[in-house]
Structure formats: C-alpha cells, structure tokens
Design an enzyme around this catalytic site. Structure first.
Site, mmCIF file in Angstrom:
data_model
loop_
_atom_site.group_PDB
_atom_site.id
_atom_site.type_symbol
_atom_site.label_atom_id
_atom_site.label_comp_id
_atom_site.label_asym_id
_atom_site.label_seq_id
_atom_site.Cartn_x
_atom_site.Cartn_y
_atom_site.Cartn_z
ATOM 1 C CE LYS A 159 -4.178 0.113 2.093
ATOM 2 N NZ LYS A 159 -4.924 -0.040 1.017
HETATM 3 N N1 PMP Z 1 -6.301 -3.240 -4.268
HETATM 4 C C1 PMP Z 1 -6.068 -2.027 -4.243
HETATM 5 C C2 PMP Z 1 -5.693 -1.573 -4.542
HETATM 6 C C3 PMP Z 1 -6.405 -2.004 -2.616
HETATM 7 O O1 PMP Z 1 -6.467 -0.500 -1.871
HETATM 8 C C4 PMP Z 1 -7.463 -2.876 -1.700
HETATM 9 C C5 PMP Z 1 -7.834 -2.333 -0.545
HETATM 10 N N2 PMP Z 1 -6.758 -2.582 0.441
HETATM 11 C C6 PMP Z 1 -7.256 -3.865 -1.893
HETATM 12 C C7 PMP Z 1 -6.778 -4.265 -2.857
HETATM 13 C C8 PMP Z 1 -8.150 -4.494 -1.408
HETATM 14 O O2 PMP Z 1 -6.961 -5.411 0.578
HETATM 15 P P1 PMP Z 1 -7.641 -5.613 0.950
HETATM 16 O O3 PMP Z 1 -8.328 -6.607 1.344
HETATM 17 O O4 PMP Z 1 -6.548 -5.722 1.688
HETATM 18 O O5 PMP Z 1 -8.220 -3.935 2.191
#
Ligand code: PMP
Length: 315
Positions: A159
């Site tokens: 992230k």
């Molecule tokens: N892809 C992206 C680009 C994201 O920002 C997110 C949100 N965090 C997700 C997928 C989903 O990830 P998570 O389930 O860990 O929130």
C-alpha cells in the site's frame, strides 16, 4: 459537520485531533514515499464490542510496505497494534470504524525525496465507516483505458501511497463516463484489480481470481474470501490470469476489499452479468464475511481483535 475522532495517534503519542498539525511546507514531497494501511473495525451491538478485522495481517503488510519503500521501521508492529486498540478505546468508538495508519519519511520538507535513512513518522487516524455489506445494491463497472502499474514500476502488492495516483485516474475516468467503479488490466492485458479493491468471478460454480503476480495488492479480504469459499462453501478456488472477456460472460462478478467489503457487479462495460441480479455465491460470501466481521456464531475468532470499548469506560 466534519466527523473526526477526539484523539489520534502521532509519533508515539495519543493527542487531540486539533493539536496534530504540520507546517504547510511539509506538504507534497513528504507523501511521495508514504505508505499506509486501511483497516476496519465492526461494532456488534449484541456483544457491545468493537472487533478489528485481521489486525495482525494488516500490520504485517504495513511492515512489508515500509520495507519495500525503504522507510525505517521506528515502532514495532506490536506497539502500533497496541496504539490502535488504545486509540479506539480513547475515542469510545461504538460504530463501524475505518483505521488508517500512515508512515512517511520525517523532515521531508527539506530533504530530497529520494534520500534514504532518517526516521519514519507515523500517524494513526480513525473515522466512522458504516458497512454496506448485504445492502442488495448491484454496481456497474467498466474496464479502464488506463493500465495497472506493474511490479517494476511501483509495487502494487503493497500500500504505497503513490500507487493510488493510478487508481485515482481510473476512478475519475469511470465516474465521468457514468460507471460506479472500474477494473484495470495489467501490462499483459489481463484483469488485475480495481483502483482500491480486488476482483473475483464465478464461472461454472468455481471462484476465480487473479493470482498475486497479476499486479494486485496482496489483499487481506481476498485471502479471507478464498478461505471461506474453500472451507465453508466447499468451492474450488482458482487463482490465475483472467481475460477481460471472462468478466463479460461470468455468472457472478464482485469486487472485494476492506473498504469495498463485497461490492457485487451486475454489469461490466454494459454487459449484464448473469441475470443482472446479485448471484447466490456472492450473497453467501457476503453473509459469511458479515458473520466474521461481527463475531457472530463464533466464526474464526483468530481474525478479530476485540477492542474492549465497554471495559475501557468501566476502567
Ligand atoms: N487492491 C487495492 C489497490 C486496494 O487499495 C485494496 C484496499 N486495501 C485492495 C485491493 C483490497 O485489499 P484489502 O482486502 O487488504 O483491503
């Protein structure tokens, strides 16, 4: 009225929201190399308890994001987890809440943005975010004309804040063209994910999702749904490259993520998905996830951190 909590956590201290300020010259460059997490906590009125969903996994990814973006790890993940729990207790959070830890290089206002070393500063903020799971709403998506960033450009698996510039272009394009959301193809022309969520489809009773080398975030919700689909529904789950046209002929398509939870797609590029209604597997996964979020029927206790909000008031 702006909704902000009474307290946030900044560089080792819980402080009043109004007191956590930086000088205007610190804007901009300081965030180029920043990384963050998006975590959710769900309020269970029957238990009078707030549960953080998969806090350990989120903070493991936070540490991986710091490592990849070469940010020095200034606080241990245990300290940060403790800070999150304490913050929610201090704010007496009794509603569904989004928690966002952010790490950035300290003193970046005067530094070259490419410099390594120095220290990382860390901010943890929270705000209310009600669940939309099981709302019954179907969403329209397009396949974006933008391409997903790839591992050799900026690592999509973590992230990194700058990754979201790509997602922002995608989201704005979708909105201006009259869609609710968008999916993005990777440099190989295969389906990657959305700007802030992963994607899953159902074909012939199998759950299919792009594997983690397709330029996607290593999503914690995606992982949870793979486990639930296999272990609770006995479904075959296939992680592989997905063609764009598979979206159009799928029986069910949905996006998933911390903010997205499960967002059912009922059309992609104006192709109707299935019969245009939210499909049975999507619905079942929504129910299972909802139970896990709220700690109903004791589902998967190791995925939840109880905050002890009620106990905090009694202390
Ligand atoms: N892809 C992206 C680009 C994201 O920002 C997110 C949100 N965090 C997700 C997928 C989903 O990830 P998570 O389930 O860990 O929130």
């Amino acid at each position: 009225m702006s909704q902000h909590p009474q307290y946030l956590w900044w560089n080792g201290k819980q402080m009043r929201w109004e007191d956590a300020t930086v000088h205007v010259t610190a804007l901009g460059w300081s965030t180029v190399g920043a990384i963050f997490e998006g975590i959710r906590a769900y309020w269970n009125p029957d238990h009078q308890e707030l549960y953080i969903f998969r806090l350990d996994e989120h903070m493991e990814r936070f540490e991986r994001s710091m490592k990849l973006m070469r940010l020095p790890v200034t606080y241990s993940m245990d300290e940060l987890k403790r800070a999150i729990v304490d913050l929610l207790r201090a704010n007496d959070s009794r509603e569904d809440t989004y928690i966002r830890p952010l790490a950035y290089r300290g003193g970046s206002g005067q530094r070259r943005f490419s410099e390594t070393g120095g220290t990382s500063e860390i901010l943890i903020n929270t705000h209310p975010m009600p669940t939309h799971l099981l709302s019954g709403r179907g969403y329209s998506a397009c396949v974006s004309s933008w391409t997903r960033i790839s591992d050799n450009v900026m690592p999509p698996r973590v992230k990194n804040i700058s990754n979201y510039r790509n997602g922002q272009l995608v989201g704005m394009e979708a909105e201006l063209n009259g869609y609710d959301t968008a999916l993005i193809l990777n440099t190989q022309g295969k389906v990657a994910e959305g700007g802030g969520a992963c994607v899953m489809l159902v074909r012939d009773g199998k759950l299919i999702t792009p594997d983690v080398t397709q330029s996607i975030l290593e999503s914690i919700t995606r992982d949870a749904l793979i486990v639930l689909a296999r272990q609770e529904l006995g479904l075959e789950v296939v992680e592989r490259a997905v063609d764009r046209t598979e979206l159009y002929i799928a029986d069910e398509v949905f996006m998933c993520g911390t903010a997205a939870e499960i967002t059912p797609l009922t059309s992609v590029d104006r192709y109707t998905i299935g019969n245009g209604e939210i499909g049975p597997i999507t619905r079942k996964l929504e129910e299972l996830l909802d139970d896990c979020f709220h700690g109903r029927s004791g589902a998967r206790p190791n995925w939840r951190t109880p905050v002890g909000v009620a106990a905090a008031v009694a202390d």
